[in-house]
Design a protein around this motif. Structure first.
Motif, PDB file in Angstrom:
ATOM      1  N   VAL A  61       0.761  -1.366   0.448  1.00 25.75           N
ATOM      2  CA  VAL A  61       0.376  -0.498  -0.229  1.00 25.75           C
ATOM      3  C   VAL A  61       1.370   1.367  -0.027  1.00 25.75           C
ATOM      4  O   VAL A  61       1.887   1.478   0.574  1.00 25.75           O
ATOM      5  N   ALA A  62       0.549   2.107  -0.693  1.00 28.53           N
ATOM      6  CA  ALA A  62       1.508   2.879  -0.812  1.00 28.53           C
ATOM      7  C   ALA A  62       1.059   4.226   0.062  1.00 28.53           C
ATOM      8  O   ALA A  62       1.927   4.515   0.860  1.00 28.53           O
ATOM      9  N   SER A  63      -0.289   4.366   1.287  1.00 23.80           N
ATOM     10  CA  SER A  63      -0.322   5.161   2.453  1.00 23.80           C
ATOM     11  C   SER A  63      -1.376   4.534   3.057  1.00 23.80           C
ATOM     12  O   SER A  63      -2.238   3.684   2.171  1.00 23.80           O
ATOM     13  N   ILE A  64      -1.309   4.952   4.322  1.00 26.77           N
ATOM     14  CA  ILE A  64      -2.834   4.383   5.308  1.00 26.77           C
ATOM     15  C   ILE A  64      -2.974   5.934   5.982  1.00 26.77           C
ATOM     16  O   ILE A  64      -2.280   6.766   6.680  1.00 26.77           O
ATOM     17  N   ASN A  65      -4.702   6.157   5.681  1.00 26.41           N
ATOM     18  CA  ASN A  65      -5.134   7.064   6.075  1.00 26.41           C
ATOM     19  C   ASN A  65      -4.497   8.521   5.456  1.00 26.41           C
ATOM     20  O   ASN A  65      -4.243   9.357   6.460  1.00 26.41           O
ATOM     21  N   GLY A  66      -3.684   8.653   4.443  1.00 26.70           N
ATOM     22  CA  GLY A  66      -3.289  10.376   4.473  1.00 26.70           C
ATOM     23  C   GLY A  66      -1.595  10.207   4.163  1.00 26.70           C
ATOM     24  O   GLY A  66      -0.688  10.932   4.102  1.00 26.70           O
ATOM     25  N   TYR A  67      -0.642   9.083   5.288  1.00 30.44           N
ATOM     26  CA  TYR A  67       0.273   9.350   5.330  1.00 30.44           C
ATOM     27  C   TYR A  67       1.638   7.840   4.582  1.00 30.44           C
ATOM     28  O   TYR A  67       0.669   7.435   4.272  1.00 30.44           O
ATOM     29  N   SER A  68       2.235   8.486   3.658  1.00 31.23           N
ATOM     30  CA  SER A  68       3.191   7.610   3.253  1.00 31.23           C
ATOM     31  C   SER A  68       4.313   6.952   4.267  1.00 31.23           C
ATOM     32  O   SER A  68       4.154   7.402   5.634  1.00 31.23           O
ATOM     33  N   ASP A  69       4.722   5.806   4.001  1.00 26.47           N
ATOM     34  CA  ASP A  69       5.538   4.684   4.993  1.00 26.47           C
ATOM     35  C   ASP A  69       6.446   5.814   5.375  1.00 26.47           C
ATOM     36  O   ASP A  69       7.167   6.330   6.633  1.00 26.47           O
ATOM     37  N   VAL A  70       6.631   7.200   4.699  1.00 23.22           N
ATOM     38  CA  VAL A  70       8.204   8.156   5.215  1.00 23.22           C
ATOM     39  C   VAL A  70       7.388   8.792   6.147  1.00 23.22           C
ATOM     40  O   VAL A  70       8.172   9.670   7.465  1.00 23.22           O
ATOM     41  N   GLU A  71       6.895   9.362   5.763  1.00 24.77           N
ATOM     42  CA  GLU A  71       5.733  10.745   6.731  1.00 24.77           C
ATOM     43  C   GLU A  71       5.343   9.488   8.032  1.00 24.77           C
ATOM     44  O   GLU A  71       5.902  10.431   9.656  1.00 24.77           O
ATOM     45  N   LEU A  72       5.050   9.104   8.240  1.00 20.32           N
ATOM     46  CA  LEU A  72       3.795   8.291   9.546  1.00 20.32           C
ATOM     47  C   LEU A  72       5.282   7.813  10.202  1.00 20.32           C
ATOM     48  O   LEU A  72       5.635   7.945  11.289  1.00 20.32           O
ATOM     49  N   THR A  73       6.310   7.256   9.247  1.00 17.40           N
ATOM     50  CA  THR A  73       7.927   7.030  10.730  1.00 17.40           C
ATOM     51  C   THR A  73       8.315   7.982  11.017  1.00 17.40           C
ATOM     52  O   THR A  73       8.676   8.359  12.011  1.00 17.40           O
ATOM     53  N   THR A  74       8.561   9.263  10.179  1.00 12.21           N
ATOM     54  CA  THR A  74       8.531  10.777  10.789  1.00 12.21           C
ATOM     55  C   THR A  74       7.827  10.932  11.527  1.00 12.21           C
ATOM     56  O   THR A  74       8.485  11.352  12.645  1.00 12.21           O
ATOM     57  N   TYR A  75       6.870  10.764  11.424  1.00 10.07           N
ATOM     58  CA  TYR A  75       5.984  11.429  12.645  1.00 10.07           C
ATOM     59  C   TYR A  75       6.798  11.199  13.586  1.00 10.07           C
ATOM     60  O   TYR A  75       6.294  11.423  14.698  1.00 10.07           O
ATOM     61  N   TYR A  76       6.408   9.661  13.706  1.00 14.18           N
ATOM     62  CA  TYR A  76       6.607   8.581  15.128  1.00 14.18           C
ATOM     63  C   TYR A  76       8.413   9.236  16.057  1.00 14.18           C
ATOM     64  O   TYR A  76       8.529   9.045  16.568  1.00 14.18           O
ATOM     65  N   PHE A  77       8.551   9.017  14.606  1.00 12.06           N
ATOM     66  CA  PHE A  77      10.559   9.843  15.350  1.00 12.06           C
ATOM     67  C   PHE A  77      10.185  10.976  16.124  1.00 12.06           C
ATOM     68  O   PHE A  77      10.688  10.874  16.820  1.00 12.06           O
ATOM     69  N   LEU A  78       9.478  12.200  14.960  1.00 13.03           N
ATOM     70  CA  LEU A  78       9.007  13.160  16.167  1.00 13.03           C
ATOM     71  C   LEU A  78       9.017  13.125  17.320  1.00 13.03           C
ATOM     72  O   LEU A  78       8.994  14.045  18.802  1.00 13.03           O
ATOM     73  N   GLY A  79       7.590  11.483  17.469  1.00 16.46           N
ATOM     74  CA  GLY A  79       7.036  11.801  19.241  1.00 16.46           C
ATOM     75  C   GLY A  79       7.618  11.473  19.852  1.00 16.46           C
ATOM     76  O   GLY A  79       7.637  11.770  20.819  1.00 16.46           O
ATOM     77  N   PHE A  80       8.862  10.166  19.271  1.00 15.83           N
ATOM     78  CA  PHE A  80       9.667  10.211  20.043  1.00 15.83           C
ATOM     79  C   PHE A  80      10.768  11.528  20.344  1.00 15.83           C
ATOM     80  O   PHE A  80      10.784  10.984  21.957  1.00 15.83           O
ATOM     81  N   LEU A  81      11.364  12.156  19.741  1.00 14.96           N
ATOM     82  CA  LEU A  81      11.809  13.391  20.397  1.00 14.96           C
ATOM     83  C   LEU A  81      11.079  14.393  21.426  1.00 14.96           C
ATOM     84  O   LEU A  81      11.513  14.832  22.339  1.00 14.96           O
ATOM     85  N   LEU A  82       9.795  13.971  21.261  1.00 13.43           N
ATOM     86  CA  LEU A  82       9.028  15.228  22.272  1.00 13.43           C
ATOM     87  C   LEU A  82       8.588  14.270  23.386  1.00 13.43           C
ATOM     88  O   LEU A  82       8.637  15.243  23.926  1.00 13.43           O
ATOM     89  N   SER A  83       8.643  13.127  23.331  1.00 12.90           N
ATOM     90  CA  SER A  83       8.459  12.359  24.520  1.00 12.90           C
ATOM     91  C   SER A  83       9.596  12.594  25.191  1.00 12.90           C
ATOM     92  O   SER A  83       9.193  12.643  26.600  1.00 12.90           O
ATOM     93  N   GLY A  84      10.586  12.890  25.025  1.00 15.13           N
ATOM     94  CA  GLY A  84      12.424  13.171  25.682  1.00 15.13           C
ATOM     95  C   GLY A  84      11.373  15.348  26.277  1.00 15.13           C
ATOM     96  O   GLY A  84      12.743  15.781  27.278  1.00 15.13           O
ATOM     97  N   TRP A  85      11.441  15.805  25.736  1.00 11.74           N
ATOM     98  CA  TRP A  85      11.288  17.733  25.718  1.00 11.74           C
ATOM     99  C   TRP A  85       9.845  17.923  26.489  1.00 11.74           C
ATOM    100  O   TRP A  85      10.014  18.425  27.649  1.00 11.74           O
ATOM    101  N   VAL A  86       8.633  16.981  26.040  1.00 11.36           N
ATOM    102  CA  VAL A  86       7.753  17.773  27.235  1.00 11.36           C
ATOM    103  C   VAL A  86       7.671  17.252  28.547  1.00 11.36           C
ATOM    104  O   VAL A  86       7.783  15.651  28.511  1.00 11.36           O
TER     105      VAL A  86
END
Lengths: 257, 263
Positions: free
Chosen positions: B48-73
């Motif tokens: 599949v090219a996307s899940i709910n409008g997110y591509s693989d790279v976009e969703l991976t980056t999203y969770y990666f940013l979530g990981f960085l934010l979990s250290g900050w928030v």
């Protein structure tokens, strides 16, 4: 008989403690159940219209999630006391447990039963039943129940061993957090673990098998090899935990009391 | 005042790095769910090219940013509620800086330490999953997402404090804290992007403050229209003001009923 009477009083005490702040207790139950619902929702959103991801159908996924919930909740419900080992060692209150006429390992392990978590065990079973639909026979259900207990036992043994580290090190809360997160990986189906991660989470640390084994059993598929592996892990980790506990108690001086 | 803040900051950084192994374990603990997710998503995107409008790279980056934010928030510590219940708050009430400012500085120190460690672990993730974490479409998005992350710190701290200040009236906080944690987990975009929800539910969630802790900074990084950015920053700013005012009102009301009976 003494042990049973003691266990019964522990359970009664736990219920009384839980219900002393009823509003807070209710919020706690609701939020714990909702956390599980969020987890199911996440996978539901990923599956969307698809019926299968990486060879795992949505129904199979629900069974794995249900089994995971039951295993974790059952283990934490009965043996949540292991989480207190480090604080007991730190402030010396382990002395009281050692003085009791019942085995100290039993006292520290089941000293803080969390009856509230029984709701989570049942929720897990309901989700697993929804995933299995009416395909499972009573034998499959019996195997599921037994293997959930084996999974909970494995989690307890690993958790107990880890908390014994408090006898040697101070401030190991980060390590416990790490353990909880690693065990959270048990919610993923076996197909996710490949190559190095399969060796690590199936053969070294039995994270992948604690929930997947009961799930496979409930789905009526052959689970003999997984059962052997789970029992081997359960025995090996228990033996290692007992060895560490003996060493730890020999080392403990109660100096902090 | 500035010297006091600097001293508290320095002291907390020292305290946080006292048990370094413990610190590394805590940071690695944050990394594990991300690794699990990346392994799972690798399979989920097959065919599949996307899940709910997110591509693989976009969703991976999203969770990666979530990981960085979990250290900050910040996750407001139990210490705040405990100080109120045990009466230890007295010590802080006698000091010139406001109690909540003192705690904000301590939280900032912990977040700074975590962000360094989580950031370095993030580099390892990028190396382990090459090509799955992307850079923002332009440097402006990076700057704006950094600004959003700074504001997210303030918002998360104020929301956390609001829950803890209920200790002025309640004897047991476990229920209210776990309910707040649940709301934050579900509605902040930490578990899944808000856009995954049905459109009506997503629109409602975007009006609530929780969405601005994880989802909004990550969304700004991945790229949104100028209008969406403006609207997002406006809603976020409004929530910071509203929760700030609520915090101030709750604090002064709470102090009136505070008896320091545990102290």
């Amino acid at each position: 008989m003494d042990r049973l009477r003691w266990l019964w009083s522990v359970v009664c005490c736990a219920v009384r403690v839980d219900l002393s702040f009823r509003g807070s207790w209710l919020l706690n139950v609701v939020s714990r159940l909702s956390q599980f619902a969020i987890s199911v929702l996440f996978f539901g959103l990923i599956y969307g219209e698809r019926t299968e991801i990486g060879g795992v159908s949505w129904h199979d996924m629900m069974v794995v999630l249900g089994a995971f919930q039951s295993v974790i909740a059952l283990s934490d419900m009965l043996t949540g006391g292991v989480r207190d080992i480090s604080s007991k060692v730190e402030d010396g209150s382990l002395d009281y447990d050692l003085l009791k006429p019942i085995g100290a390992r039993l006292v520290v392990s089941v000293g803080r039963v969390q009856i509230t978590r029984l709701f989570e065990v049942f929720t897990g079973i309901v989700v697993a039943a929804t995933g299995a639909r009416s395909l499972s026979s009573p034998v499959d259900w019996a195997a599921f129940g037994l293997l959930v207990c084996v999974g909970a036992w494995i989690k307890y043994c690993l958790s107990f061993m880890l908390h014994c580290s408090a006898f040697w090190f101070i401030e190991t809360y980060g390590l416990y957090g790490l353990f909880d997160q690693v065990f959270d990986l048990a919610r993923y189906p076996m197909a996710v673990f490949r190559g190095l991660t399969r060796i690590l989470f199936v053969y070294v640390l039995p994270v992948a098998i604690v929930a997947n084994t009961p799930a496979v059993a409930l789905l009526g598929r052959p689970f003999g090899d997984l059962l052997v592996l789970a029992l081997a892990h359960a025995t090996a980790w228990y033996a290692l935990g007992s060895f560490l506990w003996t060493k730890a108690i020999c080392r403990y001086t109660g100096a902090s009391a | 005042m500035l010297r006091y803040v600097a001293d508290v900051l320095k002291l907390q950084i020292r305290r946080s790095t006292l048990y370094r192994a413990n610190l590394y374990f805590s940071a690695i603990a944050e990394l594990i769910p991300l690794v699990g997710l990346l392994l799972y998503l690798g399979g989920a995107f097959r065919g599949v090219a996307s899940i709910n409008g997110y591509s693989d790279v976009e969703l991976t980056t999203y969770y990666f940013l979530g990981f960085l934010l979990s250290g900050w928030v910040p996750t407001v510590w139990y210490e705040v509620g405990l100080n109120i219940r045990t009466g230890d708050l007295n010590t802080y009430l006698l000091r010139p800086p406001h109690y909540l400012v003192h705690f904000a500085v301590r939280q900032l120190a912990v977040s700074l330490v975590y962000v360094v460690i989580v950031g370095s672990l993030g580099i390892l993730v990028c190396l382990a999953f090459p090509g799955r974490v992307t850079l923002p479409p332009n440097p402006g998005n990076l700057l704006l997402s950094l600004a959003a992350a700074l504001m997210a710190f303030q918002l998360a701290y104020q929301l956390g404090c609001l829950a803890h200040l209920s200790a002025f009236w309640l004897d047991d906080l476990k229920g209210i804290l776990s309910a707040t944690y649940l709301l934050q987990t579900l509605l902040s975009g930490q578990v899944f992007p808000i856009d995954f929800l049905p459109s009506t539910l997503a629109s409602v969630t975007k009006v609530l403050p929780f969405a601005y802790i994880y989802w909004f900074p990550a969304r700004v990084y991945l790229g949104t229209t100028a209008a969406q950015q403006l609207q997002g920053f406006a809603v976020m700013g409004l929530w910071i003001i509203v929760t700030g005012l609520a915090l101030r009102a709750l604090w002064s009301k709470g102090l009136r009923v505070y008896h320091a009976r545990g102290g």
